[in-house]
Design an enzyme around this catalytic site. Structure first.
Site, PDB file in Angstrom:
ATOM      1  N   GLY A  30       0.920  -1.112   0.127  1.00 49.78           N
ATOM      2  CA  GLY A  30       0.152  -0.043  -0.077  1.00 49.78           C
ATOM      3  C   GLY A  30       0.990   1.288   0.042  1.00 49.78           C
ATOM      4  O   GLY A  30       1.765   1.270   0.996  1.00 49.78           O
ATOM      5  N   GLY A 251       9.199   4.490  -5.687  1.00 51.24           N
ATOM      6  CA  GLY A 251       8.744   5.577  -5.399  1.00 51.24           C
ATOM      7  C   GLY A 251       8.333   6.111  -4.039  1.00 51.24           C
ATOM      8  O   GLY A 251       8.724   7.320  -3.657  1.00 51.24           O
ATOM      9  N   ASP A 252       7.569   4.950  -3.410  1.00 52.98           N
ATOM     10  CA  ASP A 252       7.231   5.509  -1.933  1.00 52.98           C
ATOM     11  C   ASP A 252       8.511   5.631  -1.047  1.00 52.98           C
ATOM     12  O   ASP A 252       8.367   6.350  -0.275  1.00 52.98           O
ATOM     13  CB  ASP A 252       6.267   4.324  -1.580  1.00 52.98           C
TER      14      ASP A 252
END
Ligand code: KDG
Length: 309
Positions: A30, A251-252
């Site tokens: 997530g 990216g997170d």
């Protein structure tokens, strides 16, 4: 402070088509959860707001977040947790399928957003994934951004476009109003192109994003590094060379590194360098967040640090 959905991840760890008896590894992911864990591992304070299934998978999510030092503010829901199935079709090519309708995350609603907590935050980080889950999660994100913007909390947006969840046109329509009220935007070149027409030049994309209102935009170009426009000044951050193991979550991780340093009051150069280091850790290890570093481990990949032995 972040708002989003947690998914169970089932990944095949051997290349080949799914078959009866294929071994699958259970993980959690997530985008916003990944960012919260990344910030917490660097010593920042991270709160994750969500809706979580009232079952064993929901318990596992909350237990893991507790172990990672992330505060979870989650409404429990009878609906199941979303799943992501990762098939390694060949050694170099994986296929992803989402099972995320009628799930707890898809039922996230504006009533789940605690106004007092958000108004007291330093940064609210949201992504383009949660609004793609449906009208109710989209309204929840809008409410979070409304509260933050009204209270002077820095709003950070990672465009995180997922073509499996919605079309570019729908993403543009939903995300432009959020982008206009953000202070800081992360995007890949293609994602930035959802808002800015007519250029693929990362510096121009960053400028184009800032024309919508944000004071800062960071364009991530993978192995070529990142281009940023921060409070009117251009920055360039090369990627940290690393052997690629699994690029999902990079990216997170990048956003987490940047935000942890922003929270720590560090200048843009340091934010970008830590962001690149976290991206490298994510790419060089398995899973979206499991391989992210503690602050003391940053030097393992920081070749500027001659003391690594
Ligand atoms: O950014 C990594 C995410 O893609 C992963 O954690 C799962 O949130 C996810 C998504 O929607 O793809």
């Amino acid at each position: 402070m972040t708002v989003g959905e947690a998914l169970g991840v089932l990944s095949a760890f051997r290349p080949g088509p799914l078959a009866l008896g294929t071994d699958l590894r259970l993980g959690l992911a997530g985008a916003e959860l990944n960012v919260a864990v990344g910030v917490s591992r660097l010593g920042g304070s991270a709160t994750w707001i969500s809706r979580v299934s009232d079952d064993a998978l929901g318990d596992l999510i909350l237990r893991e977040l507790r172990a990672e030092g992330v505060t979870a503010v989650a409404v429990r829901d009878a609906a199941p947790t979303s799943l992501l199935l990762k098939e390694q079709r060949t050694a170099g090519h994986s296929r992803t399928r989402y099972y995320r309708t009628h799930t707890a995350g898809a039922r996230l609603s504006p009533e789940d957003i605690p106004e007092d907590l958000i108004a007291r935050a330093t940064v609210l980080h949201v992504t383009g994934i949660t609004p793609a889950l449906g009208d109710s999660p989209a309204r929840a994100v809008t409410r979070a951004v409304d509260i933050a913007a009204g209270a002077g909390v820095t709003v950070s947006l990672d465009i995180n476009f997922r073509s499996l969840l919605w079309s570019e046109a729908d993403a543009r329509a939903a995300l432009l109003p959020l982008l206009r009220r953000s202070d800081l935007v992360f995007a890949g070149p293609h994602e930035a192109g959802l808002a800015v027409d007519g250029t693929q030049d990362p510096d121009k994309l960053a400028e184009g994003i800032c024309h919508f209102g944000p004071a800062s935009a960071v364009i991530k170009t993978g192995a070529e590094g990142a281009y940023a426009l921060i409070d009117g000044r251009q920055y360039r951050q090369p990627a940290i060379p690393v052997q690629v193991h699994d690029s999902v979550g990079a990216g997170d991780a990048f956003a987490a590194g940047y935000l942890a340093e922003l929270l720590a009051g560090e200048p843009p150069e340091r934010r970008l360098r830590t962001a690149a280091l976290l991206g490298a850790f994510a790419v060089g290890t398995a899973g979206d967040w499991e391989g992210l570093p503690r602050r003391s481990e940053l030097r393992l990949l920081d070749h500027h640090d001659d003391n690594v032995r």
